[in-house]
Design a protein around this motif. Structure first.
Motif, PDB file in Angstrom:
ATOM      1  N   HIS A  18      25.704  90.081 159.390  1.00  0.00           N
ATOM      2  CA  HIS A  18      25.667  89.197 160.654  1.00  0.00           C
ATOM      3  C   HIS A  18      24.818  89.511 161.797  1.00  0.00           C
ATOM      4  CE1 HIS A  18      29.659  87.255 159.255  1.00  0.00           C
ATOM      5  NE2 HIS A  18      30.286  88.434 159.123  1.00  0.00           N
ATOM      6  N   GLY A  19      24.396  88.404 162.044  1.00  0.00           N
ATOM      7  CA  GLY A  19      23.141  88.425 163.222  1.00  0.00           C
ATOM      8  C   GLY A  19      22.121  88.295 162.744  1.00  0.00           C
ATOM      9  N   ARG A  20      20.942  89.202 163.582  1.00  0.00           N
ATOM     10  CA  ARG A  20      19.329  89.278 163.737  1.00  0.00           C
ATOM     11  C   ARG A  20      19.108  90.302 162.825  1.00  0.00           C
ATOM     12  NH1 ARG A  20      17.105  85.136 165.208  1.00  0.00           N
ATOM     13  NH2 ARG A  20      17.632  84.235 167.515  1.00  0.00           N
ATOM     14  N   TYR A  21      18.624  90.389 161.409  1.00  0.00           N
ATOM     15  CA  TYR A  21      18.429  92.649 160.428  1.00  0.00           C
ATOM     16  C   TYR A  21      17.395  92.908 161.478  1.00  0.00           C
ATOM     17  CZ  TYR A  21      20.447  90.225 156.906  1.00  0.00           C
ATOM     18  OH  TYR A  21      22.046  89.789 155.571  1.00  0.00           O
ATOM     19  N   GLY A  47      26.853  86.077 156.994  1.00  0.00           N
ATOM     20  CA  GLY A  47      25.484  86.795 156.855  1.00  0.00           C
ATOM     21  C   GLY A  47      24.645  86.356 156.271  1.00  0.00           C
ATOM     22  N   SER A  49      22.492  84.601 157.074  1.00  0.00           N
ATOM     23  CA  SER A  49      20.826  84.151 158.031  1.00  0.00           C
ATOM     24  C   SER A  49      19.985  85.888 157.659  1.00  0.00           C
ATOM     25  CB  SER A  49      21.379  85.132 159.198  1.00  0.00           C
ATOM     26  OG  SER A  49      21.972  83.393 159.958  1.00  0.00           O
ATOM     27  N   ASN A  70      24.442  81.361 160.673  1.00  0.00           N
ATOM     28  CA  ASN A  70      25.055  80.886 161.546  1.00  0.00           C
ATOM     29  C   ASN A  70      24.337  81.238 162.839  1.00  0.00           C
ATOM     30  OD1 ASN A  70      26.823  80.014 163.970  1.00  0.00           O
ATOM     31  ND2 ASN A  70      27.414  82.091 164.502  1.00  0.00           N
ATOM     32  N   THR A  71      23.299  82.480 162.667  1.00  0.00           N
ATOM     33  CA  THR A  71      22.063  82.882 163.160  1.00  0.00           C
ATOM     34  C   THR A  71      21.007  81.675 164.131  1.00  0.00           C
ATOM     35  OG1 THR A  71      23.095  85.166 163.154  1.00  0.00           O
ATOM     36  CG2 THR A  71      21.051  84.763 163.714  1.00  0.00           C
ATOM     37  N   GLU A  72      20.488  81.069 162.547  1.00  0.00           N
ATOM     38  CA  GLU A  72      19.587  80.102 162.048  1.00  0.00           C
ATOM     39  C   GLU A  72      20.425  79.279 162.773  1.00  0.00           C
ATOM     40  OE1 GLU A  72      20.017  82.095 159.278  1.00  0.00           O
ATOM     41  OE2 GLU A  72      18.044  82.826 159.099  1.00  0.00           O
ATOM     42  N   ARG A  74      22.689  78.579 165.759  1.00  0.00           N
ATOM     43  CA  ARG A  74      22.727  79.095 167.139  1.00  0.00           C
ATOM     44  C   ARG A  74      21.461  78.988 167.981  1.00  0.00           C
ATOM     45  NH1 ARG A  74      27.509  82.109 168.981  1.00  0.00           N
ATOM     46  NH2 ARG A  74      28.926  81.564 167.420  1.00  0.00           N
ATOM     47  N   THR A  75      20.401  79.877 167.236  1.00  0.00           N
ATOM     48  CA  THR A  75      19.074  79.983 167.558  1.00  0.00           C
ATOM     49  C   THR A  75      18.517  78.508 167.792  1.00  0.00           C
ATOM     50  OG1 THR A  75      18.694  81.906 166.683  1.00  0.00           O
ATOM     51  CG2 THR A  75      16.921  80.955 166.966  1.00  0.00           C
TER      52      THR A  75
END
Length: 120
Positions: A18-21, A47, A49, A70-72, A74-75
């Motif tokens: 989840h989130g940014r790598y 995860g 993204s 989700n990360t993309e 939300r960004t």
């Protein structure tokens, strides 16, 4: 697990996060292939993204039927909001009026992802 729980989808962790790598995603294709061989339900990448479209496309051949970006999303939403608020005072701002730009930003991310998937 799937049989005992009655799950209709199975979310798997195969090197995705989840989130940014921090660095490049390292997908464990052998693990995904083994899970797919045993699973009777579609698989989910929570995860997804940051995973390259070619890899997302490849995951479909191993039973992945759902991905979460989700990360993309939300960004894109936060970038649209920042653009709307730049140079404006926040008092009296119609918050609901901001939703149109958020929707467009999210639609662009989803559309670009599907276009990239089709191209692979």
């Amino acid at each position: 697990f799937v049989q005992d729980s009655g799950a209709q989808l199975l979310a798997v962790a195969i090197g995705n996060v989840h989130g940014r790598y921090k660095g490049e995603p390292k997908i464990h294709w052998d693990v995904l292939e083994a899970i797919h061989a045993e699973s009777t339900v579609p698989l989910v990448l929570h995860g997804a993204s940051g995973i390259a479209p070619a890899d997302l496309s490849r995951s479909i051949s191993f039973g992945v039927g759902k991905v979460n970006l989700n990360t993309e999303l939300r960004t894109a939403t936060l970038a649209a909001l920042a653009g709307q608020l730049e140079g404006r005072r926040s008092d009296g701002q119609n918050v609901l009026g901001l939703l149109g730009d958020w929707e467009r930003a999210v639609t662009e991310v989803v559309s670009a992802t599907f276009v990239a998937l089709r191209a692979t």
